[in-house]
Enzyme design. Sequence first.
Site: not given
Ligand code: COA
Length: 158
Positions: A17, A41, A90, A128
């Site tokens: 990140h 989550k 990734r 994560s």
């Molecule tokens: N390096 C390391 N890990 C990474 C990474 C990077 N560059 N990019 C993503 N990841 C990992 C995260 O650690 C996470 O791991 P986990 O699943 O083991 O916890 C996983 O990839 C998912 O990434 P994350 O960026 O946390 O996304 P998410 O899927 O949890 O959430 C949001 C995505 C938060 C951006 C999205 O759900 C959101 O915007 N939510 C708010 C509501 C909304 O607007 N929804 C969209 C319209 S419906």
Amino acid sequence: MRIAVYPGSFDPITIGHLDILRRALSIFDKVIVLIAINPKKKNVFSVEERIKIIQEATKDLSGVEVDSTDGLTVNYAKKAGAVALIRGLRAVTDFEYEFQLSAANTFADSSIETVFFMSRKETTFISSSTINELYEGAIDISPLVPTAVLEAYKRKKK
Ligand code: COA
């Protein structure tokens, strides 16, 4: 002032990140790291803990703000005056999810672009949950996370 929002769960933030964040800062004047609260989550760190960790991990970077939202990312971005959302890719497997997410965000607000950064090859395996599992398995995760995360795990153990 070009503002971008970098949304995610950041539970916890990793060097992957931080790499994306640094690269985004080379293009945008300000990047808001936004913890998107997802009640579905199961989290290791609370939102408050995650905010503190990210603030500590980014204290030497200028142009970073940290915040959280329980609403839509695009709504937050609009209010903050942001022109873009930042996401990291990734592997090919991330593509389908990210494609759908960016399409949903564009549907909600077509004025906000999603900008993707390709992860460096050293960080492609990191997530994560992987970090949390490795830590639980007593593996040294110090090369994969900022010091603030290690300290937060230690505080949790006490
Ligand atoms: N390096 C390391 N890990 C990474 C990474 C990077 N560059 N990019 C993503 N990841 C990992 C995260 O650690 C996470 O791991 P986990 O699943 O083991 O916890 C996983 O990839 C998912 O990434 P994350 O960026 O946390 O996304 P998410 O899927 O949890 O959430 C949001 C995505 C938060 C951006 C999205 O759900 C959101 O915007 N939510 C708010 C509501 C909304 O607007 N929804 C969209 C319209 S419906």
